[in-house]
Design a protein around this motif. Structure first.
Motif, PDB file in Angstrom:
ATOM      1  N   ARG A  59     111.951  54.442  70.676  1.00  0.00           N
ATOM      2  CA  ARG A  59     113.025  53.525  70.293  1.00  0.00           C
ATOM      3  C   ARG A  59     112.700  52.058  70.552  1.00  0.00           C
ATOM      4  N   LEU A  60     111.548  51.775  71.112  1.00  0.00           N
ATOM      5  CA  LEU A  60     111.221  50.432  71.567  1.00  0.00           C
ATOM      6  C   LEU A  60     111.310  49.366  70.478  1.00  0.00           C
ATOM      7  N   PHE A  61     111.022  49.727  69.233  1.00  0.00           N
ATOM      8  CA  PHE A  61     111.065  48.758  68.134  1.00  0.00           C
ATOM      9  C   PHE A  61     112.412  48.739  67.410  1.00  0.00           C
ATOM     10  N   ASP A  62     113.390  49.543  67.873  1.00  0.00           N
ATOM     11  CA  ASP A  62     114.720  49.554  67.265  1.00  0.00           C
ATOM     12  C   ASP A  62     115.457  48.260  67.589  1.00  0.00           C
ATOM     13  N   ARG A  63     116.215  47.769  66.618  1.00  0.00           N
ATOM     14  CA  ARG A  63     117.030  46.568  66.844  1.00  0.00           C
ATOM     15  C   ARG A  63     118.024  46.809  67.966  1.00  0.00           C
ATOM     16  N   PHE A  64     118.163  45.839  68.847  1.00  0.00           N
ATOM     17  CA  PHE A  64     119.099  45.821  69.970  1.00  0.00           C
ATOM     18  C   PHE A  64     118.791  46.852  71.057  1.00  0.00           C
ATOM     19  N   TYR A  65     117.672  47.567  70.942  1.00  0.00           N
ATOM     20  CA  TYR A  65     117.347  48.548  71.984  1.00  0.00           C
ATOM     21  C   TYR A  65     116.729  47.843  73.178  1.00  0.00           C
ATOM     22  N   LYS A  66     117.229  48.192  74.353  1.00  0.00           N
ATOM     23  CA  LYS A  66     116.668  47.703  75.602  1.00  0.00           C
ATOM     24  C   LYS A  66     116.469  48.910  76.499  1.00  0.00           C
ATOM     25  N   VAL A  67     115.345  48.952  77.180  1.00  0.00           N
ATOM     26  CA  VAL A  67     115.110  50.039  78.119  1.00  0.00           C
ATOM     27  C   VAL A  67     116.240  50.011  79.133  1.00  0.00           C
ATOM     28  N   ASP A  68     116.824  51.181  79.418  1.00  0.00           N
ATOM     29  CA  ASP A  68     118.055  51.221  80.195  1.00  0.00           C
ATOM     30  C   ASP A  68     117.897  51.033  81.689  1.00  0.00           C
ATOM     31  N   TYR A  69     116.689  51.049  82.236  1.00  0.00           N
ATOM     32  CA  TYR A  69     116.566  50.757  83.658  1.00  0.00           C
ATOM     33  C   TYR A  69     116.201  49.298  83.852  1.00  0.00           C
ATOM     34  N   SER A  70     116.598  48.773  84.986  1.00  0.00           N
ATOM     35  CA  SER A  70     116.384  47.356  85.278  1.00  0.00           C
ATOM     36  C   SER A  70     114.927  47.106  85.633  1.00  0.00           C
ATOM     37  N   ARG A  71     114.375  46.075  84.986  1.00  0.00           N
ATOM     38  CA  ARG A  71     113.015  45.654  85.331  1.00  0.00           C
ATOM     39  C   ARG A  71     113.086  44.205  85.790  1.00  0.00           C
ATOM     40  N   ASN A  72     112.337  43.873  86.800  1.00  0.00           N
ATOM     41  CA  ASN A  72     112.342  42.533  87.359  1.00  0.00           C
ATOM     42  C   ASN A  72     111.623  41.561  86.419  1.00  0.00           C
ATOM     43  N   SER A  73     112.331  40.529  85.957  1.00  0.00           N
ATOM     44  CA  SER A  73     111.716  39.565  85.053  1.00  0.00           C
ATOM     45  C   SER A  73     111.467  38.215  85.721  1.00  0.00           C
ATOM     46  N   GLU A  74     111.738  38.104  87.019  1.00  0.00           N
ATOM     47  CA  GLU A  74     111.470  36.895  87.801  1.00  0.00           C
ATOM     48  C   GLU A  74     111.852  35.614  87.083  1.00  0.00           C
ATOM     49  N   GLN A  77     114.742  34.959  81.119  1.00  0.00           N
ATOM     50  CA  GLN A  77     116.028  35.432  80.603  1.00  0.00           C
ATOM     51  C   GLN A  77     115.907  36.813  79.992  1.00  0.00           C
ATOM     52  N   SER A  78     116.935  37.616  80.239  1.00  0.00           N
ATOM     53  CA  SER A  78     117.013  38.928  79.610  1.00  0.00           C
ATOM     54  C   SER A  78     117.263  38.724  78.122  1.00  0.00           C
ATOM     55  N   GLY A  79     116.614  39.512  77.300  1.00  0.00           N
ATOM     56  CA  GLY A  79     116.723  39.323  75.859  1.00  0.00           C
ATOM     57  C   GLY A  79     117.832  40.130  75.241  1.00  0.00           C
ATOM     58  N   SER A  80     117.907  40.048  73.915  1.00  0.00           N
ATOM     59  CA  SER A  80     118.947  40.730  73.148  1.00  0.00           C
ATOM     60  C   SER A  80     118.485  42.082  72.635  1.00  0.00           C
ATOM     61  N   GLY A  81     117.230  42.426  72.868  1.00  0.00           N
ATOM     62  CA  GLY A  81     116.700  43.671  72.328  1.00  0.00           C
ATOM     63  C   GLY A  81     116.214  43.520  70.900  1.00  0.00           C
ATOM     64  N   LEU A  82     115.934  42.292  70.479  1.00  0.00           N
ATOM     65  CA  LEU A  82     115.490  42.040  69.111  1.00  0.00           C
ATOM     66  C   LEU A  82     114.018  41.646  68.998  1.00  0.00           C
TER      67      LEU A  82
END
Length: 118
Positions: A59-74, A77-82
Motif C-alpha cells: 500500500r506504500l504508493f497508495d494516495r493518503f496511505y501512511k504507515v500506521d506505526y509512529s516513526r521518529n522524523s526528528e 514535518q509529518s506528510g499527507s501520505g501523498l
C-alpha cells in the motif's frame, strides 16, 4: 539523453529524499545512485529503517496511505501520505516506473526513466 519535465522529476526525487529522511534510522546514511543503461536511466534512493509488513509495502504508493506505526522524523514535518504516490505518478507520466525493493530494514526506491539513446 532523457526527455523529461525537470520540475516534475525534481519533485519526484525530492519526495523520495524526504521519505528517506523521515523514515531512516537516526543516525543513518542515505545513498543516492544513478545508472545509465542503453534504454533507461535509473535513480536509486536507499536508506535503512523499520521493516514493513507485506500489506504496508503493497500500500506504500497508495494516495493518503501512511504507515500506521509512529516513526521518529526528528523535526521533519509529518506528510499527507501523498509523496510516494505523486512520485510514482510523475514516473508514469514520463513512461517510467517507480519501484521499491525492501529487504528487512533496507529500502531501495528505484526511479527508472526511458532514455532516448539507442
Amino acid at each position: 539523453m532523457v526527455s523529461l519535465d525537470s520540475d516534475k522529476i525534481a519533485r519526484a526525487i525530492d519526495n523520495l529524499l524526504m521519505n528517506a529522511l523521515k523514515y531512516s534510522f537516526k543516525p543513518g546514511t542515505i545513498h543516492v545512485r544513478m545508472s545509465v543503461q542503453p534504454n533507461h536511466v535509473t535513480i536509486e534512493v536507499e536508506n535503512k529503517g523499520m521493516p514493513l509488513t507485506i500489506e504496508q509495502k503493497n500500500r506504500l504508493f497508495d494516495r493518503f496511505y501512511k504507515v500506521d506505526y509512529s516513526r521518529n522524523s526528528e523535526g521533519i514535518q509529518s506528510g499527507s501520505g501523498l509523496g510516494l504516490s505523486i512520485a510514482r505518478n510523475i514516473a508514469e507520466l514520463h513512461q517510467g516506473i517507480l519501484t521499491l525493493e525492501h529487504t528487512r530494514n533496507v529500502f531501495i526506491f528505484q526511479l527508472s526513466l526511458p532514455s532516448n539513446i539507442q
